[in-house]
Design an enzyme around this catalytic site. Structure first.
Site, mmCIF file in Angstrom:
data_model
loop_
_atom_site.group_PDB
_atom_site.id
_atom_site.type_symbol
_atom_site.label_atom_id
_atom_site.label_comp_id
_atom_site.label_asym_id
_atom_site.label_seq_id
_atom_site.Cartn_x
_atom_site.Cartn_y
_atom_site.Cartn_z
ATOM 1 N N GLU A 229 5.496 -5.857 -9.446
ATOM 2 C CA GLU A 229 4.801 -6.505 -10.556
ATOM 3 C C GLU A 229 4.616 -5.589 -11.767
ATOM 4 O OE1 GLU A 229 3.288 -8.625 -6.804
ATOM 5 O OE2 GLU A 229 3.983 -6.626 -7.386
ATOM 6 N N TRP B 211 -15.394 3.373 4.742
ATOM 7 C CA TRP B 211 -13.954 3.174 4.762
ATOM 8 C C TRP B 211 -13.250 4.353 5.409
ATOM 9 C CZ3 TRP B 211 -13.311 1.199 -0.930
ATOM 10 C CH2 TRP B 211 -13.499 -0.196 -0.955
#
Length: 547
Positions: A337, A450
């Protein structure tokens, strides 16, 4: 008040015209599918591209027509690049590693009118042809003798060279001029979740992207460079490097389908390559060949930079290139993209006095934004987060070569500030260096914190005896998710779970330690050479963690 300068459209054909005029004798080298080396130069490639453009027009290719390729890195594929785009048609490069279902989907979704393919892919084309109603003609890329020897059972089929045999050169031919915003190429994402999505680039976006990647602080294409394109021409236009070579006068080396360690090493050595670009799995195969044959690349090669994209390179790869090759491993990050380049990890002047270990710390980062690309990281509520190297959030990008909407898709890709969500979790430090923490769908949420699967994988492949590693999250009743480490051993290696965990001890946070380590014969890869985490999650969804 408007400026009073000439308004010339930024067209890809102008890159080829420049190459023919100012560096016509610079070589383009291809290792053909049959094995022998083919050599031509920018003048000859330009002449054949013009003849090919005329032939395509005679066959009914017009502005906006979709022309597909299912091919590896060869001079014929490069001719199609310039001929198709030069007349205002759209080149749709197809990844042959996609599944048959995805191949069928993207050809029909793009409504391709012609399909050019390497002879090696003829069996796939034969099976699919009846399900590709928009394709009017199929052309096999190869010399006429090879094409006739194979003679695949494909409707409306011909050999590529017949287009030249039927089309004499026309000295009066000139590339047409048109709006620079017209589409130039179409690339599809690898389709790891659902059907692949098309990204439609323009001449303007491509030329602007090309000018930036050629800068010395970017990928650094130049007239004294020899560029080995291991990254495929079907993978986001080989990261834009074919265009950069045309603009700067770099020598191009194209490996065809020969991506094994021996073939790549031979091209690096024999063609005196200074810049090579590929995904980490390619460089792993190169290392294996060097080790198996006791070679001394630092003495035999002149490779200055090795560009890594597609997925993060482990630290041991950075160290190995520096120590044994005398080569700077250059992290670059982007995505389909983004055309694809977004950031490049070049060092700053203030880093000149760093030790090798300190330099490797910086090289582990993905890099700083190139001109034209704007970055931000945002939290769960969409708020901007500080660029302090600590705060991590979703990485958002904007710029003149970044997607606004998918091909034939609805809008709504961008946020209120015009930024595209990359799907990556990252930090950005005060110097602007981006460090990817993980893909948003791959990050492990354990006890409210995380764990980066990327960091764990990079640490694990540093363990002696480990060839490849992948980390996925498995559900846990107390911590929500915990990491499972999946490894592939090097041939003949004696390594077990205890060895790996002992190696990781002290190299990662204690609570990052994988709950288990399993060994497999191989790891699944996506069509672009990345770890196929979705496949691993499906394969191990019922795996019981110890305790």
């Amino acid at each position: 008040m408007l400026g009073q300068m000439q308004d010339k459209p930024l067209l890809i054909s102008s890159l080829l015209e420049h190459a023919e005029r100012f560096h016509p004798n610079v070589e383009i080298v291809t290792r053909t599918a049959e094995g022998p080396i083919h050599r031509c130069n920018w003048r000859e490639l330009g002449q054949r591209s013009r003849r090919l453009a005329l032939a395509l027009q005679k066959k009914g290719v017009r502005q906006g027509s979709m022309v597909a390729t299912l091919a590896t890195n060869t001079y014929r594929h490069l001719e199609l690049y310039f001929a198709v785009m030069g007349i205002g048609a759209v080149l749709h490069t197809i990844n042959p590693r996609l599944s048959p279902a995805h191949l069928e989907y993207i050809v029909n979704h793009a409504e391709d009118e012609m399909l050019f393919f390497d002879l090696a892919f003829a069996p796939s084309v034969e099976k699919l042809q009846s399900r590709l109603p928009t394709v009017k003609r199929f052309y096999a890329l190869g010399d006429q003798e090879s094409v006739e020897a194979v003679a695949p059972a494909i409707r409306d089929f011909a050999g590529y060279e017949t287009l030249f045999a039927d089309t004499p050169a026309d000295p009066s031919f000139t590339w047409p001029q048109f709006d620079e915003r017209l589409a130039s190429t179409l690339c599809y994402t690898s389709g790891t979740t659902g059907n692949p999505k098309g990204v439609l680039y323009s001449h303007r976006s491509t030329v602007l992207h090309n000018q930036v990647i050629s800068l010395s602080d970017s990928l650094g294409s130049s007239a004294d460079a020899t560029i080995l394109l291991v990254v495929p021409l079907f993978h986001v236009n080989a990261w834009g490097l074919p265009y950069a070579a045309a603009m700067t006068g770099a020598k191009l080396v194209l490996p065809g389908p020969h991506l094994d360690g021996e073939s790549i090493y031979a091209l690096l050595r024999d063609e005196r390559v200074t810049l090579a670009a590929g995904v980490p799995t390619i460089w792993q195969m190169l290392f294996q060949y060097v080790d198996a044959n006791g070679l001394k690349p630092r003495e035999e090669l002149c490779l200055k930079d090795a560009v890594v994209g597609g997925s993060a390179a482990p630290r041991m790869m950075i160290e190995r290139f520096d120590r044994d090759f005398g080569t700077f491993l250059l992290h670059a990050w982007g995505m389909t993209e983004m055309s694809p380049l977004g950031v490049v990890c070049r060092l700053l002047p203030k880093h000149a006095g760093l030790s090798a270990e300190q330099r490797y710390d910086i090289q582990m980062k993905q890099g700083r934004a190139v001109y034209g690309v704007q970055l931000k990281i945002v939290g769960e509520e969409g708020q901007r987060l500080p660029h302090d190297g600590k705060a991590s959030g979703r990485l958002m990008v904007s710029g003149p070569w970044i997607v606004a909407r998918y091909f034939k898709g609805d809008g709504g890709l961008l946020d209120s500030e015009g930024f595209f969500d990359t799907g990556d979790i990252a930090t950005i430090d005060a110097d602007g260096y981006v460090m990817l923490v993980d893909r948003s769908k791959d990050v492990i949420k354990s006890g409210g914190e995380w764990i980066s699967s990327i960091d764990l994988e990079n640490a694990a492949v540093g363990c002696p005896g480990i060839a490849m590693a992948a980390v996925i999250a498995l559900p846990h009743p107390k911590w929500q998710e915990r990491p499972l480490l999946i490894c592939v051993k090097k041939p003949g290696a004696e390594v077990d779970k205890a060895t790996v965990l002992a190696y990781l001890d002290g190299k990662i946070a204690k609570w990052w330690t994988p709950d288990d380590v399993v060994f497999v014969e191989s790891l699944p890869l996506t069509a672009t050479g990345k770890l196929y985490k979705l496949g691993l999650r499906q394969a191990f969804k019922d795996y019981p963690l110890p305790g």
